[in-house]
Design a protein around this motif. Structure first.
Motif, PDB file in Angstrom:
ATOM      1  N   GLU A 156      45.405  39.331  33.257  1.00 54.59           N
ATOM      2  CA  GLU A 156      45.100  40.685  32.830  1.00 54.59           C
ATOM      3  C   GLU A 156      45.865  40.957  31.531  1.00 54.59           C
ATOM      4  N   GLY A 157      45.229  41.647  30.601  1.00 53.23           N
ATOM      5  CA  GLY A 157      45.826  41.881  29.289  1.00 53.23           C
ATOM      6  C   GLY A 157      45.422  40.857  28.249  1.00 53.23           C
ATOM      7  N   ASN A 158      44.896  39.721  28.682  1.00 53.64           N
ATOM      8  CA  ASN A 158      44.432  38.715  27.721  1.00 53.64           C
ATOM      9  C   ASN A 158      43.236  39.224  26.923  1.00 53.64           C
ATOM     10  N   LEU A 159      43.096  38.688  25.722  1.00 53.90           N
ATOM     11  CA  LEU A 159      41.953  38.989  24.869  1.00 53.90           C
ATOM     12  C   LEU A 159      40.827  38.023  25.208  1.00 53.90           C
ATOM     13  N   PHE A 160      39.659  38.565  25.551  1.00 55.95           N
ATOM     14  CA  PHE A 160      38.498  37.719  25.790  1.00 55.95           C
ATOM     15  C   PHE A 160      37.577  37.795  24.582  1.00 55.95           C
ATOM     16  N   GLN A 161      37.093  36.620  24.149  1.00 57.10           N
ATOM     17  CA  GLN A 161      36.192  36.548  23.006  1.00 57.10           C
ATOM     18  C   GLN A 161      34.950  35.736  23.360  1.00 57.10           C
ATOM     19  N   GLY A 162      33.835  36.137  22.800  1.00 56.87           N
ATOM     20  CA  GLY A 162      32.597  35.407  22.980  1.00 56.87           C
ATOM     21  C   GLY A 162      31.699  35.606  21.781  1.00 56.87           C
ATOM     22  N   ILE A 163      30.694  34.765  21.680  1.00 60.50           N
ATOM     23  CA  ILE A 163      29.724  34.899  20.602  1.00 60.50           C
ATOM     24  C   ILE A 163      28.362  35.197  21.223  1.00 60.50           C
ATOM     25  N   VAL A 164      27.698  36.214  20.715  1.00 60.66           N
ATOM     26  CA  VAL A 164      26.400  36.640  21.232  1.00 60.66           C
ATOM     27  C   VAL A 164      25.299  35.842  20.552  1.00 60.66           C
ATOM     28  N   SER A 208      35.490  40.812  20.669  1.00 62.63           N
ATOM     29  CA  SER A 208      36.796  40.655  21.314  1.00 62.63           C
ATOM     30  C   SER A 208      37.074  41.881  22.173  1.00 62.63           C
ATOM     31  N   TYR A 209      37.708  41.647  23.327  1.00 63.64           N
ATOM     32  CA  TYR A 209      38.057  42.759  24.208  1.00 63.64           C
ATOM     33  C   TYR A 209      39.306  42.389  25.003  1.00 63.64           C
ATOM     34  N   ALA A 210      40.315  43.263  24.956  1.00 61.23           N
ATOM     35  CA  ALA A 210      41.552  43.066  25.711  1.00 61.23           C
ATOM     36  C   ALA A 210      41.411  43.767  27.053  1.00 61.23           C
ATOM     37  N   VAL A 211      41.415  42.994  28.134  1.00 58.64           N
ATOM     38  CA  VAL A 211      41.164  43.528  29.477  1.00 58.64           C
ATOM     39  C   VAL A 211      42.433  44.181  30.031  1.00 58.64           C
ATOM     40  N   PRO A 212      42.368  45.445  30.476  1.00 54.16           N
ATOM     41  CA  PRO A 212      43.570  46.166  30.892  1.00 54.16           C
ATOM     42  C   PRO A 212      43.999  45.925  32.330  1.00 54.16           C
ATOM     43  N   ALA A 213      43.135  45.346  33.178  1.00 52.89           N
ATOM     44  CA  ALA A 213      43.480  45.213  34.588  1.00 52.89           C
ATOM     45  C   ALA A 213      42.881  43.945  35.161  1.00 52.89           C
ATOM     46  N   ALA A 214      43.496  43.449  36.233  1.00 48.96           N
ATOM     47  CA  ALA A 214      42.986  42.266  36.909  1.00 48.96           C
ATOM     48  C   ALA A 214      41.683  42.584  37.631  1.00 48.96           C
ATOM     49  N   GLY A 215      40.880  41.532  37.869  1.00 50.02           N
ATOM     50  CA  GLY A 215      39.630  41.689  38.594  1.00 50.02           C
ATOM     51  C   GLY A 215      38.466  41.131  37.806  1.00 50.02           C
ATOM     52  N   TRP A 216      37.266  41.435  38.271  1.00 47.81           N
ATOM     53  CA  TRP A 216      36.040  40.971  37.623  1.00 47.81           C
ATOM     54  C   TRP A 216      35.593  41.956  36.558  1.00 47.81           C
ATOM     55  N   ILE A 244      27.831  38.019  31.051  1.00 51.57           N
ATOM     56  CA  ILE A 244      28.783  37.046  31.575  1.00 51.57           C
ATOM     57  C   ILE A 244      29.821  37.794  32.393  1.00 51.57           C
ATOM     58  N   TRP A 245      30.139  37.235  33.572  1.00 56.78           N
ATOM     59  CA  TRP A 245      31.177  37.800  34.437  1.00 56.78           C
ATOM     60  C   TRP A 245      32.401  36.903  34.404  1.00 56.78           C
ATOM     61  N   VAL A 246      33.557  37.536  34.148  1.00 55.63           N
ATOM     62  CA  VAL A 246      34.810  36.800  33.967  1.00 55.63           C
ATOM     63  C   VAL A 246      35.885  37.446  34.833  1.00 55.63           C
ATOM     64  N   HIS A 247      36.656  36.616  35.534  1.00 51.83           N
ATOM     65  CA  HIS A 247      37.735  37.127  36.380  1.00 51.83           C
ATOM     66  C   HIS A 247      39.070  36.976  35.675  1.00 51.83           C
ATOM     67  N   PHE A 248      39.902  38.038  35.787  1.00 45.95           N
ATOM     68  CA  PHE A 248      41.238  38.056  35.197  1.00 45.95           C
ATOM     69  C   PHE A 248      42.259  38.186  36.318  1.00 45.95           C
ATOM     70  N   GLU A 249      43.320  37.363  36.239  1.00 45.09           N
ATOM     71  CA  GLU A 249      44.324  37.305  37.301  1.00 45.09           C
ATOM     72  C   GLU A 249      45.427  38.330  37.048  1.00 45.09           C
ATOM     73  N   PRO A 250      46.021  38.870  38.136  1.00 45.44           N
ATOM     74  CA  PRO A 250      47.147  39.803  37.961  1.00 45.44           C
ATOM     75  C   PRO A 250      48.362  39.069  37.401  1.00 45.44           C
ATOM     76  N   TRP A 251      49.027  39.721  36.455  1.00 44.79           N
ATOM     77  CA  TRP A 251      50.210  39.122  35.840  1.00 44.79           C
ATOM     78  C   TRP A 251      51.407  39.260  36.776  1.00 44.79           C
ATOM     79  N   SER A 252      52.163  38.175  36.892  1.00 45.79           N
ATOM     80  CA  SER A 252      53.386  38.200  37.665  1.00 45.79           C
ATOM     81  C   SER A 252      54.434  37.406  36.924  1.00 45.79           C
ATOM     82  N   ALA A 253      55.618  38.018  36.735  1.00 44.71           N
ATOM     83  CA  ALA A 253      56.703  37.347  36.037  1.00 44.71           C
ATOM     84  C   ALA A 253      57.559  36.529  36.986  1.00 44.71           C
ATOM     85  N   GLU A 254      57.268  36.575  38.271  1.00 44.36           N
ATOM     86  CA  GLU A 254      58.089  35.873  39.260  1.00 44.36           C
ATOM     87  C   GLU A 254      57.758  34.379  39.271  1.00 44.36           C
TER      88      GLU A 254
END
Length: 254
Positions: A156-164, A208-216, A244-254
């Protein structure tokens, strides 16, 4: 006067257009040996943030691509209910490592509110057994989003990029709608304007889109077909969506 204002407001809310999405959601998009060798996939057509389902008729095509080979899976689909509406499900066995790309071409859907037909060429990517080869696979669909970021193993928070692309060519300044699959209904938008985020690709068709939360998260690039479709003897516009459906994982510093 107060009654008139209230009625007008209600009418405006009732006619607010929200985005439709073709959906392919796997039970897991990064499968390890410990997870087993099969995944479940659910196909639907919906408003994913609001949890409002729509009927998905049996698709024209449903397939998986792995290692450059495409396999027809249409006959494996079973009827199911998704968001209280007709959808489909199947179980798929992952025999070998690598990236599996699942894709669906639905039947064109007539949308009275938009006075147009909608066809969403939909896909999602699944990695098997720690092998990410093929993550940037392009299927050659009528229209598609080709990932420039690996479409799995994202925080989550990563920038996703694609070409249309449309007919194999990049689409300059394509409009892309972005929406979160609010599966458990806990997410809330402070404004209806934020249910569907809208961005535009650049001159090379890259967005480009920076995803704010984990999930689909679903990304839908929209174009209009050159050829209209007939509805009750009249020519109607035909919206072509590359989804396109993309899943983003929750960030954990542990």
């Amino acid at each position: 006067m107060k009654i008139l204002i209230t009625a007008a407001t209600m009418a405006a809310v009732a006619t607010t257009a929200t985005a439709h999405y073709g959906m392919i959601i796997p039970s897991d998009n990064m499968v390890s040996q410990e997870d087993g060798r099969s995944i479940d996939l659910t196909l639907s057509f919906s408003h994913p943030f609001e949890g409002i389902g729509m009927v998905l008729d049996r698709p024209e095509t449903f397939a998986v691509t792995h290692g450059g080979e495409t396999t027809d899976l249409l006959g494996d689909l079973q009827d199911t209910q998704v968001m209280d509406h007709a959808g489909f499900s199947t179980e798929y066995r992952l025999e070998r490592p690598g990236t599996y790309v699942f894709s669906m071409t639905p039947q064109p859907y007539w949308e009275p509110e938009e006075d147009a037909f909608i066809t969403h060429y939909t896909k999602t990517y699944v990695s098997a057994y720690g092998d990410d080869e093929g993550w940037d696979a392009e299927l050659g669909l009528k229209t598609e989003i080709v990932p420039l970021s690996k479409p799995f193993a994202l925080w989550e928070g990563n920038l996703f990029q694609g070409i249309v692309k449309l007919d194999g060519e990049a689409v300059p300044y394509a409009e892309v709608e972005v929406e979160y699959y609010n599966e458990d209904g806990t997410a809330a938008a402070p404004s209806d304007l934020m249910i569907t985020q809208t961005i535009k690709a650049d001159a090379d068709g890259v967005f480009s889109y920076a995803v704010p939360a984990a999930g689909w998260w679903g990304f839908a690039a929209l174009n209009t077909a050159e050829e209209p479709m007939q509805h009750e003897g009249e020519d109607k516009a035909h919206e072509l969506g590359a989804v396109i459906w993309v899943h983003f994982e929750p960030w954990s510093a542990e």
